[in-house]
Design an enzyme around this catalytic site. Structure first.
Site, PDB file in Angstrom:
ATOM      1  N   TYR A 135     -10.703  -1.136  -8.528  1.00  0.00           N
ATOM      2  CA  TYR A 135     -10.684  -2.465  -9.162  1.00  0.00           C
ATOM      3  C   TYR A 135     -11.617  -3.417  -8.413  1.00  0.00           C
ATOM      4  O   TYR A 135     -11.205  -4.195  -7.559  1.00  0.00           O
ATOM      5  CB  TYR A 135      -9.256  -3.013  -9.208  1.00  0.00           C
ATOM      6  CG  TYR A 135      -8.378  -2.231 -10.152  1.00  0.00           C
ATOM      7  CD1 TYR A 135      -8.306  -2.566 -11.503  1.00  0.00           C
ATOM      8  CD2 TYR A 135      -7.647  -1.127  -9.714  1.00  0.00           C
ATOM      9  CE1 TYR A 135      -7.525  -1.828 -12.383  1.00  0.00           C
ATOM     10  CE2 TYR A 135      -6.862  -0.381 -10.588  1.00  0.00           C
ATOM     11  CZ  TYR A 135      -6.805  -0.748 -11.917  1.00  0.00           C
ATOM     12  OH  TYR A 135      -6.034  -0.012 -12.784  1.00  0.00           O
ATOM     13  N   ARG A 159      -9.400 -10.433  -2.620  1.00  0.00           N
ATOM     14  CA  ARG A 159      -8.890  -9.757  -1.428  1.00  0.00           C
ATOM     15  C   ARG A 159      -9.320 -10.537  -0.191  1.00  0.00           C
ATOM     16  O   ARG A 159      -8.555 -10.719   0.749  1.00  0.00           O
ATOM     17  CB  ARG A 159      -9.405  -8.313  -1.371  1.00  0.00           C
ATOM     18  CG  ARG A 159      -8.882  -7.473  -2.504  1.00  0.00           C
ATOM     19  CD  ARG A 159      -9.169  -5.989  -2.293  1.00  0.00           C
ATOM     20  NE  ARG A 159      -8.859  -5.279  -3.528  1.00  0.00           N
ATOM     21  CZ  ARG A 159      -9.763  -4.882  -4.429  1.00  0.00           C
ATOM     22  NH1 ARG A 159     -11.048  -5.065  -4.206  1.00  0.00           N
ATOM     23  NH2 ARG A 159      -9.380  -4.287  -5.539  1.00  0.00           N
ATOM     24  N   ASP A 219       3.839   0.382  -5.735  1.00  0.00           N
ATOM     25  CA  ASP A 219       3.160   0.843  -6.947  1.00  0.00           C
ATOM     26  C   ASP A 219       3.972   1.988  -7.529  1.00  0.00           C
ATOM     27  O   ASP A 219       4.768   2.611  -6.825  1.00  0.00           O
ATOM     28  CB  ASP A 219       1.737   1.317  -6.624  1.00  0.00           C
ATOM     29  CG  ASP A 219       0.826   1.291  -7.846  1.00  0.00           C
ATOM     30  OD1 ASP A 219       0.025   0.341  -7.974  1.00  0.00           O
ATOM     31  OD2 ASP A 219       0.921   2.216  -8.685  1.00  0.00           O
ATOM     32  N   ASP A 267      -0.415  -8.362  -8.916  1.00  0.00           N
ATOM     33  CA  ASP A 267      -1.617  -8.018  -9.685  1.00  0.00           C
ATOM     34  C   ASP A 267      -1.283  -6.947 -10.721  1.00  0.00           C
ATOM     35  O   ASP A 267      -1.728  -5.805 -10.617  1.00  0.00           O
ATOM     36  CB  ASP A 267      -2.716  -7.526  -8.720  1.00  0.00           C
ATOM     37  CG  ASP A 267      -4.011  -7.207  -9.441  1.00  0.00           C
ATOM     38  OD1 ASP A 267      -4.236  -7.751 -10.539  1.00  0.00           O
ATOM     39  OD2 ASP A 267      -4.802  -6.405  -8.904  1.00  0.00           O
ATOM     40  N   CYS A 293      -4.796 -10.111 -15.863  1.00  0.00           N
ATOM     41  CA  CYS A 293      -6.079  -9.586 -16.353  1.00  0.00           C
ATOM     42  C   CYS A 293      -6.046  -9.428 -17.869  1.00  0.00           C
ATOM     43  O   CYS A 293      -6.903  -8.768 -18.447  1.00  0.00           O
ATOM     44  CB  CYS A 293      -6.430  -8.277 -15.661  1.00  0.00           C
ATOM     45  SG  CYS A 293      -5.233  -6.979 -15.961  1.00  0.00           S
TER      46      CYS A 293
END
Ligand code: SAH
Length: 398
Positions: A205, A212, A250, A300, A340
């Site tokens: 990404y 970041r 994740d 995110d 996004c």
């Protein structure tokens, strides 16, 4: 020679004149018979006035995408070489000794609708999303060889959205050998590895690069929770920024394995990083019920919505997430929160985060308005090219 044409309905020319590159089937009055899907056409109004040059797929609702404004312009190797060279040149200032990964072609925003090209060190990954670009595959590969001449080329045209264009997914090693054990690139001095072949999208990404770096500035001595961490880009940036501890969350074990490897590769302090494989929504609730707190939380998530009917549901999803995160933050803690989803505007996203803070009766400050990295340019005539938006917030009270 017959010139293939599409004629636009009266009143529908305006966006084309304003150089918006998308033409939907509903705006098309008529088309020359038997145009092979994906081929180039002249776009004209009902008076026969030339408007643009586009490629056309009659089988799609997004039927044509503009490639330029000169009659007779063709997609071919020369045009790809010229536009790719321009895109490569535009990004020269972003290539430094500490960064060797970049988006080189960002589809419409680089005047090559339906094509994405990323460069990772000595590798180039390209992705074709439309029939018009599919017909040009050989020309695209030739242009990549001429302009970038990388060691390896991979095609990652394995996006489900290709179905809309009547295309199968394709994944192919076009040149070179896959780097064993993943590809390790440099982003602002951080060594970041990921899987070129099975990783998400084209592998990494890149759009979060600038974020970041920004998040790293707020990580000193912080207890950090990186939600939707993928391969741990934000985690390593926070580690470099001096975080006391970082938890990467994740649902993908493969991504978390890279996150662990990346932490170690950057010689970040041992024992300060942990990975949790979980559904973020459930995990945040668990942490809340345990009364856990953090100084910096990153959210995110993947895209929540791609059609307007589901916008409300997506907003509720974003609100839930941000509500949970704000509850887990210590006073004076930071929240870096993103969306996004192109359909969610910056204003709407800010309202959603406001809704969460307001339900909790909290004062929250915005310290930064965040966006996509500068190798993901935005074409003014195509606001859809601005898709990533975010807020860096600080919780003031209670
Ligand atoms: N922040 C990352 C990119 C995130 S992409 C970076 O800087 O590179 C979104 C990630 O969310 C993917 O890695 C995907 O595996 C993960 N994901 C999607 N839905 C999830 C869920 N419900 N719970 C946990 N992880 C999820």
């Amino acid at each position: 020679m017959r010139i293939n044409q599409i004629t636009i309905k009266p009143g529908k020319e305006r966006s084309i004149l304003q150089r918006h590159p998308w033409i939907f089937s509903g705006a098309i009055h008529s088309a020359t018979k038997a145009i092979p899907p994906g081929s180039c056409v002249n776009v004209q109004d009902t008076k026969g006035q030339f408007l643009a040059r586009a490629y056309y797929n009659p089988d799609c609702s997004l039927a044509a995408r503009v490639i330029g404004y000169e009659p007779g312009l063709e997609l071919n190797e020369a045009l790809f070489t010229q536009r790719l060279a321009a895109a490569w040149q535009r990004r020269a200032p972003l290539r430094t000794t500490s960064s060797n990964m970049q988006r080189i072609v960002a589809s419409e925003a680089d005047l090559l609708p339906g094509l994405i090209i990323d460069r990772y060190d000595d590798w180039v990954v390209f992705q074709i999303l439309t029939r018009g670009m599919e017909l040009q595959r050989d020309a695209i590969i030739a242009a990549i060889r001429t302009v970038i001449n990388p060691k390896g080329i991979v095609e990652r045209s394995d996006e489900a959205i290709r179905k809309k264009e009547g295309l199968e997914e394709r994944k192919e090693l076009v040149q070179g050998e896959l780097p064993p054990g993943g590809l390790f690139g440099l982003e602002d001095g951080l060594k970041l590895g990921f899987d070129l072949w099975d990783g998400h999208k084209t592998g990494f990404y890149l759009d979060q690069r600038i974020n970041r770096e920004i998040v790293g500035r707020y990580a000193a001595d912080a207890e950090v929770l990186n939600c939707f961490s993928y391969t741990g880009g934000f985690s390593c940036a926070a580690g470099r920024g001096g975080a006391r501890s970082v938890t990467s969350v994740d649902e993908s074990r493969a991504a978390l394995d890279f996150a662990e490897q990346n932490w170690a590769l950057n010689s970040l302090p041992e024992g300060r990083h942990q990975t949790v494989r979980a559904d973020v929504f459930a995990y945040l609730r668990e942490l809340r019920d345990q009364g856990r707190n953090f100084d910096l939380i990153i959210l995110d998530p993947p895209k929540f919505v791609s059609d307007k009917q589901h916008l409300d549901r997506a907003c509720r999803g974003y609100k839930d997430l941000n509500l949970l995160a704000l509850q887990l933050l210590r006073p004076q803690g930071y929240l870096a929160t993103y969306s996004c989803s192109g359909l969610i505007s910056r204003d709407l996203f800010q309202k959603v985060v406001f809704g969460a803070a307001s339900d909790l009766g909290m004062d929250v400050q915005i310290l930064h308005h965040l966006s996509q990295a500068d190798d993901h340019p935005v074409l003014l005539s195509f606001p859809e090219s601005l898709y990533l938006k975010g807020l860096l917030c600080q919780k003031l009270s209670p």
